[in-house]
Design a protein around this motif. Structure first.
Motif, short mmCIF file in Angstrom:
data_model
loop_
_atom_site.label_atom_id
_atom_site.label_comp_id
_atom_site.label_asym_id
_atom_site.label_seq_id
_atom_site.Cartn_x
_atom_site.Cartn_y
_atom_site.Cartn_z
N LEU A 171 -11.11 33.96 16.14
CA LEU A 171 -10.02 34.53 15.35
C LEU A 171 -10.38 35.93 14.87
CD1 LEU A 171 -8.98 31.37 13.31
CD2 LEU A 171 -7.96 32.29 15.41
N GLY A 172 -11.66 36.25 14.82
CA GLY A 172 -12.07 37.62 14.56
C GLY A 172 -12.59 37.91 13.18
N GLY A 173 -12.27 37.09 12.20
CA GLY A 173 -12.68 37.37 10.84
C GLY A 173 -13.94 36.64 10.43
N LEU A 174 -14.74 37.29 9.59
CA LEU A 174 -15.93 36.65 9.04
C LEU A 174 -15.55 35.40 8.25
CD1 LEU A 174 -18.96 36.62 8.39
CD2 LEU A 174 -18.50 38.29 6.59
N GLY A 175 -14.48 35.52 7.45
CA GLY A 175 -14.03 34.37 6.68
C GLY A 175 -13.57 33.22 7.55
N ASP A 176 -12.97 33.53 8.71
CA ASP A 176 -12.53 32.48 9.62
C ASP A 176 -13.71 31.65 10.11
OD1 ASP A 176 -9.71 33.18 9.70
OD2 ASP A 176 -10.30 34.93 10.85
N LEU A 177 -14.83 32.30 10.38
CA LEU A 177 -16.01 31.58 10.83
C LEU A 177 -16.55 30.68 9.71
CD1 LEU A 177 -18.24 30.98 12.88
CD2 LEU A 177 -19.46 32.98 12.00
N ILE A 178 -16.59 31.19 8.49
CA ILE A 178 -17.08 30.37 7.38
C ILE A 178 -16.20 29.14 7.20
CG2 ILE A 178 -17.58 30.32 4.90
CD1 ILE A 178 -19.50 32.06 6.50
N LEU A 179 -14.90 29.29 7.42
CA LEU A 179 -13.99 28.15 7.27
C LEU A 179 -14.26 27.04 8.27
CD1 LEU A 179 -10.60 29.95 6.53
CD2 LEU A 179 -11.85 28.45 4.98
N ARG A 232 -23.20 24.61 20.78
CA ARG A 232 -23.00 26.05 20.93
C ARG A 232 -21.80 26.49 20.09
NH1 ARG A 232 -21.70 26.39 27.06
NH2 ARG A 232 -21.40 24.15 26.82
N VAL A 233 -21.87 27.69 19.55
CA VAL A 233 -20.73 28.30 18.87
C VAL A 233 -20.42 29.63 19.56
CG1 VAL A 233 -19.80 29.21 16.71
CG2 VAL A 233 -21.31 27.20 16.67
N LEU A 234 -19.19 29.77 20.00
CA LEU A 234 -18.70 31.01 20.60
C LEU A 234 -17.85 31.72 19.55
CD1 LEU A 234 -18.08 33.01 22.87
CD2 LEU A 234 -16.36 31.39 23.73
N THR A 235 -18.31 32.87 19.10
CA THR A 235 -17.60 33.57 18.03
C THR A 235 -17.89 35.07 18.13
OG1 THR A 235 -17.14 33.51 15.64
CG2 THR A 235 -19.45 33.37 16.30
N HIS A 236 -17.31 35.83 17.21
CA HIS A 236 -17.49 37.28 17.20
C HIS A 236 -18.62 37.69 16.25
CE1 HIS A 236 -14.02 38.63 19.55
NE2 HIS A 236 -13.26 37.75 18.94
N GLN A 237 -19.16 38.87 16.50
CA GLN A 237 -19.97 39.55 15.50
C GLN A 237 -19.02 40.17 14.47
OE1 GLN A 237 -22.99 39.14 15.18
NE2 GLN A 237 -24.08 39.13 17.14
N PRO A 238 -19.45 40.37 13.22
CA PRO A 238 -20.81 40.18 12.74
C PRO A 238 -21.14 38.75 12.32
CG PRO A 238 -19.51 41.06 10.96
CD PRO A 238 -18.58 40.98 12.17
N GLY A 239 -20.11 37.88 12.28
CA GLY A 239 -20.35 36.52 11.81
C GLY A 239 -21.36 35.77 12.64
N ALA A 240 -21.40 36.05 13.95
CA ALA A 240 -22.33 35.33 14.82
C ALA A 240 -23.77 35.44 14.32
CB ALA A 240 -22.22 35.86 16.24
N ALA A 241 -24.10 36.58 13.70
CA ALA A 241 -25.47 36.78 13.22
C ALA A 241 -25.85 35.76 12.15
CB ALA A 241 -25.62 38.20 12.67
N LEU A 242 -24.87 35.28 11.40
CA LEU A 242 -25.16 34.30 10.36
C LEU A 242 -25.66 32.98 10.93
CD1 LEU A 242 -22.15 34.77 7.91
CD2 LEU A 242 -24.55 35.33 7.46
N ALA A 279 -11.23 39.74 26.56
CA ALA A 279 -12.66 39.46 26.38
C ALA A 279 -12.90 38.03 25.92
CB ALA A 279 -13.25 40.44 25.37
N GLU A 280 -12.07 37.55 25.01
CA GLU A 280 -12.26 36.20 24.47
C GLU A 280 -11.99 35.14 25.54
OE1 GLU A 280 -10.45 38.59 23.06
OE2 GLU A 280 -11.49 39.03 21.16
N ARG A 281 -10.93 35.34 26.27
CA ARG A 281 -10.62 34.39 27.36
C ARG A 281 -11.74 34.36 28.39
NH1 ARG A 281 -6.39 36.85 29.19
NH2 ARG A 281 -7.55 37.92 30.84
N THR A 323 -8.93 28.59 18.06
CA THR A 323 -8.32 29.75 18.71
C THR A 323 -7.20 29.32 19.63
OG1 THR A 323 -10.50 30.79 18.63
CG2 THR A 323 -8.84 31.81 20.06
N ARG A 324 -5.98 29.87 19.40
CA ARG A 324 -4.81 29.39 20.12
C ARG A 324 -4.19 30.41 21.05
NH1 ARG A 324 -3.64 24.58 20.86
NH2 ARG A 324 -1.41 24.96 20.75
#
Length: 335
Positions: free
Chosen positions: A14-22, A40-50, A70-72, A91-92
């Motif tokens: 979804l792209g947001g840091l908060g989305d990953l925390i949720l 495995r977790v497929l996600t965006h930076q910068p959240g991926a670093a966490l 890119a995501e697809r 992700t929809r």
């Protein structure tokens, strides 16, 4: 008992840091119910670093380019590299659910289905996984957690000692920035909050890059998202409180163990609020006729912060008074 899976892929693009925390409580609940699984977790930076030090996550992967699609492409790459027994996705867009349905042993690709306005998003994710038979009732209380390293915590401790030498009082950290203008509390309210806390003998800090414009708040040194999590963890150890809006850093603070006061306007706190176990969520303008709790991106104010109720900016955020926030912070500090 939930079915067991050996290889799990969680997709949050979804792209947001908060989305990953949720989605982290769902990640941790799945790991809890599938001990020894490769997760495995497929996600965006910068959240991926966490997630690089998360003991429940085996591998973190990110899209390998930033062009359209890119995501697809990243989802297809992961399915080709190793088809998972189970895929979970928040992700929809861009046909990603259909790709997961076709390429995974089992896929749950809509954690946004039929959302009620009075259930927190992260708890809704867990409830859907429970209803799908993937976790148990006991897992519905799993919190989000992030895991700074001992070195990161030591560095954060040293940074706070340099800002507050010999001061044992619990600090308050302000997070006045927000990625979307519609979520920002007026600057003058932040100034009033800092002044009110200082008058009560509270040391006030602010996240660098967001809070340096708040007079009376000392800026935390610039850092990475992992360094920010470490700052928040150290603030938690010192009994402090974090104040911020509906943003990724506020969610990182709670996941790092800090108590927090969340400021909510365009989003409904009963749906998007911070975990109420360590946090207090304040709602501005609860009866706003423009707010659409389960379709926030369709709100007239959402993308450009153009509020039909006020020419001066989001009326919902302005409705949160400095006094109300100050009282909530002070109550938390004394509790």
């Amino acid at each position: 008992m939930p079915e067991r899976y050996r290889d799990i892929l969680v997709v949050d693009l979804l792209g947001g840091l908060g989305d990953l925390i949720l989605v982290l409580p769902a990640v941790h609940a799945l790991a809890r119910r599938n001990p020894g699984a490769r997760l495995r977790v497929l996600t965006h930076q910068p959240g991926a670093a966490l997630l690089t030090t998360d003991p429940t996550v085996t591998e973190v992967v990110t899209p390998d380019h930033d062009r359209p699609g890119a995501e697809r492409d990243a989802v297809r790459r992961e399915l080709a590299r190793r088809p998972p027994d189970l895929a979970i996705s928040t992700t929809r867009y861009d046909g990603i659910p259909a790709i997961l349905d076709a390429g995974a042993g089992r896929a749950v690709t809509d954690l946004w289905r039929r959302p009620p306005a009075d259930e927190l998003v992260d708890r809704r994710y867990l409830r859907i996984l429970r209803d799908e038979g993937l976790i148990e009732d006991a897992d519905l209380a799993v919190p989000a957690r992030v895991y700074p390293t001992p070195r990161e915590l030591a560095d954060a401790d040293a940074a706070l000692d340099a800002l507050l030498p010999g001061d044992p009082r619990p600090p308050v950290v302000l997070v006045p920035g927000a990625g979307m203008a519609v979520k920002r509390w007026p600057v003058e309210r932040w100034v009033g909050l800092a002044q009110g806390l200082t008058a009560r003998g509270v040391e006030v800090l602010a996240v660098s890059g967001d809070g340096c414009e708040v007079p009376g708040a000392r800026c935390l040194p610039p850092t990475t998202v992992r360094g920010l999590a470490a700052y928040f963890a150290v603030v938690a150890r010192r009994g402090g409180v974090v104040v911020g809006g509906d943003t990724g850093p506020s969610r990182v603070a709670v996941a790092a163990g800090a108590r927090a006061v969340g400021l909510f306007g365009p989003t409904l706190a009963t749906r998007y609020g911070l975990d109420p176990r360590p946090a207090v969520n304040l709602q501005g303008l609860p009866g706003c006729p423009v707010r659409r709790p389960t379709a926030i991106t369709e709100q007239r104010c959402w993308w450009h912060a153009s509020c039909p109720l006020s020419p001066e900016g989001p009326a919902c955020m302005a409705a949160l008074s400095t006094t109300d926030v100050l009282d909530a912070v002070c109550a938390m500090l004394s509790g």
